[in-house]
Design a protein around this motif. Structure first.
Motif, PDB file in Angstrom:
ATOM      1  N   PRO A 132       0.840  -1.208   0.000  1.00  0.00           N
ATOM      2  CA  PRO A 132       0.000   0.000   0.000  1.00  0.00           C
ATOM      3  C   PRO A 132       0.871   1.254   0.000  1.00  0.00           C
ATOM      4  CG  PRO A 132      -0.776  -1.571   1.649  1.00  0.00           C
ATOM      5  CD  PRO A 132       0.537  -2.088   1.151  1.00  0.00           C
ATOM      6  N   VAL A 133       0.385   2.289  -0.689  1.00  0.00           N
ATOM      7  CA  VAL A 133       1.091   3.564  -0.739  1.00  0.00           C
ATOM      8  C   VAL A 133       0.548   4.435   0.388  1.00  0.00           C
ATOM      9  CG1 VAL A 133       1.658   5.573  -2.149  1.00  0.00           C
ATOM     10  CG2 VAL A 133       1.333   3.330  -3.235  1.00  0.00           C
ATOM     11  N   LEU A 134       1.410   4.789   1.331  1.00  0.00           N
ATOM     12  CA  LEU A 134       0.996   5.530   2.518  1.00  0.00           C
ATOM     13  C   LEU A 134       1.463   6.972   2.405  1.00  0.00           C
ATOM     14  CD1 LEU A 134       2.010   2.826   5.180  1.00  0.00           C
ATOM     15  CD2 LEU A 134      -0.177   3.083   3.955  1.00  0.00           C
ATOM     16  N   LEU A 135       0.500   7.880   2.284  1.00  0.00           N
ATOM     17  CA  LEU A 135       0.821   9.289   2.070  1.00  0.00           C
ATOM     18  C   LEU A 135      -0.070  10.175   2.941  1.00  0.00           C
ATOM     19  CD1 LEU A 135       1.060   9.219  -1.832  1.00  0.00           C
ATOM     20  CD2 LEU A 135       2.972   9.246  -0.233  1.00  0.00           C
ATOM     21  N   ALA A 136       0.376  11.391   3.162  1.00  0.00           N
ATOM     22  CA  ALA A 136      -0.320  12.292   4.082  1.00  0.00           C
ATOM     23  C   ALA A 136      -1.221  13.279   3.346  1.00  0.00           C
ATOM     24  CB  ALA A 136       0.692  13.059   4.932  1.00  0.00           C
ATOM     25  N   GLU A 137      -2.451  13.410   3.843  1.00  0.00           N
ATOM     26  CA  GLU A 137      -3.356  14.426   3.314  1.00  0.00           C
ATOM     27  C   GLU A 137      -2.844  15.829   3.615  1.00  0.00           C
ATOM     28  OE1 GLU A 137      -5.958  14.243   1.509  1.00  0.00           O
ATOM     29  OE2 GLU A 137      -6.804  12.225   1.675  1.00  0.00           O
ATOM     30  N   GLU A 138      -2.112  15.973   4.740  1.00  0.00           N
ATOM     31  CA  GLU A 138      -1.671  17.308   5.164  1.00  0.00           C
ATOM     32  C   GLU A 138      -0.487  17.819   4.358  1.00  0.00           C
ATOM     33  OE1 GLU A 138      -2.663  14.956   9.010  1.00  0.00           O
ATOM     34  OE2 GLU A 138      -1.739  14.588   7.055  1.00  0.00           O
ATOM     35  N   TRP A 139       0.174  16.951   3.600  1.00  0.00           N
ATOM     36  CA  TRP A 139       1.335  17.361   2.814  1.00  0.00           C
ATOM     37  C   TRP A 139       0.835  17.981   1.516  1.00  0.00           C
ATOM     38  CZ3 TRP A 139       5.301  13.626   0.139  1.00  0.00           C
ATOM     39  CH2 TRP A 139       6.414  14.366  -0.275  1.00  0.00           C
ATOM     40  N   ARG A 140       0.922  19.331   1.424  1.00  0.00           N
ATOM     41  CA  ARG A 140       0.294  20.043   0.317  1.00  0.00           C
ATOM     42  C   ARG A 140       1.300  20.928  -0.413  1.00  0.00           C
ATOM     43  NH1 ARG A 140      -4.865  20.048  -0.197  1.00  0.00           N
ATOM     44  NH2 ARG A 140      -4.935  22.121  -1.145  1.00  0.00           N
ATOM     45  N   GLY A 141       1.058  21.097  -1.705  1.00  0.00           N
ATOM     46  CA  GLY A 141       1.923  21.946  -2.509  1.00  0.00           C
ATOM     47  C   GLY A 141       1.333  22.154  -3.890  1.00  0.00           C
ATOM     48  N   ASN A 142       2.155  22.661  -4.790  1.00  0.00           N
ATOM     49  CA  ASN A 142       1.770  22.863  -6.191  1.00  0.00           C
ATOM     50  C   ASN A 142       2.599  21.931  -7.066  1.00  0.00           C
ATOM     51  OD1 ASN A 142       1.904  25.749  -4.759  1.00  0.00           O
ATOM     52  ND2 ASN A 142       0.186  25.781  -6.188  1.00  0.00           N
ATOM     53  N   PRO A 143       2.043  20.831  -7.558  1.00  0.00           N
ATOM     54  CA  PRO A 143       2.794  19.987  -8.494  1.00  0.00           C
ATOM     55  C   PRO A 143       3.094  20.783  -9.760  1.00  0.00           C
ATOM     56  CG  PRO A 143       0.826  18.861  -7.663  1.00  0.00           C
ATOM     57  CD  PRO A 143       0.704  20.305  -7.293  1.00  0.00           C
ATOM     58  N   THR A 144       4.372  20.966 -10.075  1.00  0.00           N
ATOM     59  CA  THR A 144       4.770  21.843 -11.183  1.00  0.00           C
ATOM     60  C   THR A 144       5.773  21.135 -12.093  1.00  0.00           C
ATOM     61  OG1 THR A 144       4.491  23.765  -9.727  1.00  0.00           O
ATOM     62  CG2 THR A 144       5.718  24.105 -11.772  1.00  0.00           C
ATOM     63  N   PRO A 145       5.367  20.722 -13.292  1.00  0.00           N
ATOM     64  CA  PRO A 145       6.312  20.118 -14.235  1.00  0.00           C
ATOM     65  C   PRO A 145       7.411  21.104 -14.605  1.00  0.00           C
ATOM     66  CG  PRO A 145       4.040  19.702 -14.911  1.00  0.00           C
ATOM     67  CD  PRO A 145       3.986  20.709 -13.807  1.00  0.00           C
ATOM     68  N   VAL A 146       8.634  20.587 -14.837  1.00  0.00           N
ATOM     69  CA  VAL A 146       9.749  21.488 -15.150  1.00  0.00           C
ATOM     70  C   VAL A 146       9.513  22.242 -16.453  1.00  0.00           C
ATOM     71  CG1 VAL A 146      11.546  20.299 -13.840  1.00  0.00           C
ATOM     72  CG2 VAL A 146      11.047  19.569 -16.166  1.00  0.00           C
ATOM     73  N   ASP A 147       8.761  21.670 -17.393  1.00  0.00           N
ATOM     74  CA  ASP A 147       8.465  22.399 -18.627  1.00  0.00           C
ATOM     75  C   ASP A 147       7.661  23.666 -18.332  1.00  0.00           C
ATOM     76  OD1 ASP A 147       9.827  20.578 -20.120  1.00  0.00           O
ATOM     77  OD2 ASP A 147       8.072  19.637 -21.021  1.00  0.00           O
ATOM     78  N   ASP A 148       6.762  23.587 -17.363  1.00  0.00           N
ATOM     79  CA  ASP A 148       5.984  24.764 -16.982  1.00  0.00           C
ATOM     80  C   ASP A 148       6.878  25.778 -16.280  1.00  0.00           C
ATOM     81  OD1 ASP A 148       3.710  26.325 -16.808  1.00  0.00           O
ATOM     82  OD2 ASP A 148       2.979  25.357 -14.968  1.00  0.00           O
ATOM     83  N   ALA A 149       7.766  25.295 -15.412  1.00  0.00           N
ATOM     84  CA  ALA A 149       8.705  26.194 -14.733  1.00  0.00           C
ATOM     85  C   ALA A 149       9.613  26.886 -15.749  1.00  0.00           C
ATOM     86  CB  ALA A 149       9.537  25.413 -13.718  1.00  0.00           C
ATOM     87  N   ALA A 150      10.039  26.152 -16.794  1.00  0.00           N
ATOM     88  CA  ALA A 150      10.887  26.741 -17.837  1.00  0.00           C
ATOM     89  C   ALA A 150      10.140  27.829 -18.598  1.00  0.00           C
ATOM     90  CB  ALA A 150      11.366  25.652 -18.793  1.00  0.00           C
ATOM     91  N   ARG A 151       8.852  27.599 -18.857  1.00  0.00           N
ATOM     92  CA  ARG A 151       8.023  28.611 -19.529  1.00  0.00           C
ATOM     93  C   ARG A 151       8.008  29.906 -18.719  1.00  0.00           C
ATOM     94  NH1 ARG A 151       2.643  30.341 -18.787  1.00  0.00           N
ATOM     95  NH2 ARG A 151       2.474  28.918 -17.013  1.00  0.00           N
ATOM     96  N   VAL A 152       7.878  29.770 -17.416  1.00  0.00           N
ATOM     97  CA  VAL A 152       7.838  30.942 -16.537  1.00  0.00           C
ATOM     98  C   VAL A 152       9.187  31.646 -16.524  1.00  0.00           C
ATOM     99  CG1 VAL A 152       7.494  31.689 -14.153  1.00  0.00           C
ATOM    100  CG2 VAL A 152       6.001  29.932 -15.140  1.00  0.00           C
ATOM    101  N   LEU A 153      10.256  30.879 -16.414  1.00  0.00           N
ATOM    102  CA  LEU A 153      11.594  31.462 -16.416  1.00  0.00           C
ATOM    103  C   LEU A 153      11.846  32.278 -17.682  1.00  0.00           C
ATOM    104  CD1 LEU A 153      14.135  28.807 -15.040  1.00  0.00           C
ATOM    105  CD2 LEU A 153      13.989  31.210 -14.378  1.00  0.00           C
TER     106      LEU A 153
END
Length: 295
Positions: free
Chosen positions: A173-194
């Motif tokens: 089973p994959v055990l993960l926390a609901e409280e662990w939050r962020g913005n999943p950001t692909p590097v291609d999107d980060a490169a677009r912003v840069l």
């Protein structure tokens, strides 16, 4: 583009994505790959002379900072010393310095998304170094841009995304926390912003400072894992529905040290540069295509 741009660690995943986008627009970015012996600040002057750089995009130690998380004191000291020397040289010649940073400069205890006005309260050694370098830039450089990212996702074999894929394909089973939050950001999107930031700073827009960017919408890591599993199954890259269970954040071992809340607002970069956040869900297919996933 009028500025001559030097990219440090052009062989990083974000560096490769940035060069690829720039090439598509006919923009020349000169890049230096990571030296075999590691980054040494005494090489900087030679690179500046060779490339006549007006601006530097500093991705040195990118993989360690954004995929692995640095906790070794010697590595952190090397990161700090290299960047301090880079800041000093850029300040001396009034050279533009674009520096990535992360949500690690915060302790993650805030209940709402972090803005650029929130006080830096790092929770680990890497966040402390990043925060101190941000202060150094603001104090010594008149031309700089700090781009803080949340969760940067790339195709590296030992990165955050690869580790999650391994869990989803495993038998346990994959055990993960609901409280662990962020913005999943692909590097291609980060490169677009840069690239968008670089183009406007090339026009001498007075937009120096600290900016946040994260793909929309904010997510818990467990919700991201469920969306990833659905995408994999829909494309026949996963032969069964993995068991994903919620556990408390402090019981989760996969985080290393990361802030529990890494959600960043992107309003300031939208208002200043007109950069609109893209939804990470629409980028999942492209992100998975960049990884050699077994069929």
């Amino acid at each position: 583009m009028r500025m001559r741009i030097l990219l440090l660690e052009g062989d990083s995943s974000l560096g490769q994505a940035l060069v690829r986008l720039a090439t598509q627009e006919g923009i020349d970015i000169r890049s230096v790959d990571r030296p075999r012996a590691g980054w040494k600040s005494d090489q900087l002057l030679d690179w500046f002379d060779q490339y006549q750089a007006d601006a530097v995009v500093n991705l040195a130690y990118f993989h360690e900072q954004f995929q692995l998380g640095m906790d070794d004191p010697l590595q952190l000291t090397a990161l700090d010393e290299f960047n301090r020397n880079l800041v000093a040289l850029c300040a001396k010649d009034n050279r533009l310095l674009v520096q990535p940073s992360s949500a690690r400069v915060f302790d993650g205890l805030k209940a709402t998304p972090y803005t650029e006005k929130d006080e830096r309260l790092p929770g680990d050694g890497l966040g402390l170094v990043q925060g101190e370098l941000e202060k150094l830039l603001a104090t010594h450089c008149s031309r700089y841009a700090v781009l803080r990212f949340s969760w940067l996702l790339d195709a590296s074999a030992d990165g955050q995304l690869a580790k999650l894929l391994e869990q989803l394909r495993g038998q346990d089973p994959v055990l993960l926390a609901e409280e662990w939050r962020g913005n999943p950001t692909p590097v291609d999107d980060a490169a677009r912003v840069l690239l968008a930031v670089l183009k406007q700073l090339d026009c001498e827009a007075p937009l120096h400072g600290v900016y946040h960017y994260g793909s929309t919408e904010p997510s818990s890591w467990i919700s991201f894992a469920k969306s990833l599993a659905q995408e994999l199954m829909a494309n026949n890259r996963l032969d069964r529905d993995p068991v994903i269970r919620s556990i408390p954040f402090d019981k989760q071992t996969e985080t290393g040290w990361e802030p529990q809340n890494a959600v960043l607002t992107s309003r300031r970069i939208l208002m200043a540069f007109g950069v609109k956040p893209r939804p990470w869900r629409a980028q999942l297919g492209q992100l998975l295509d960049s990884i050699d996933t077994p069929q």
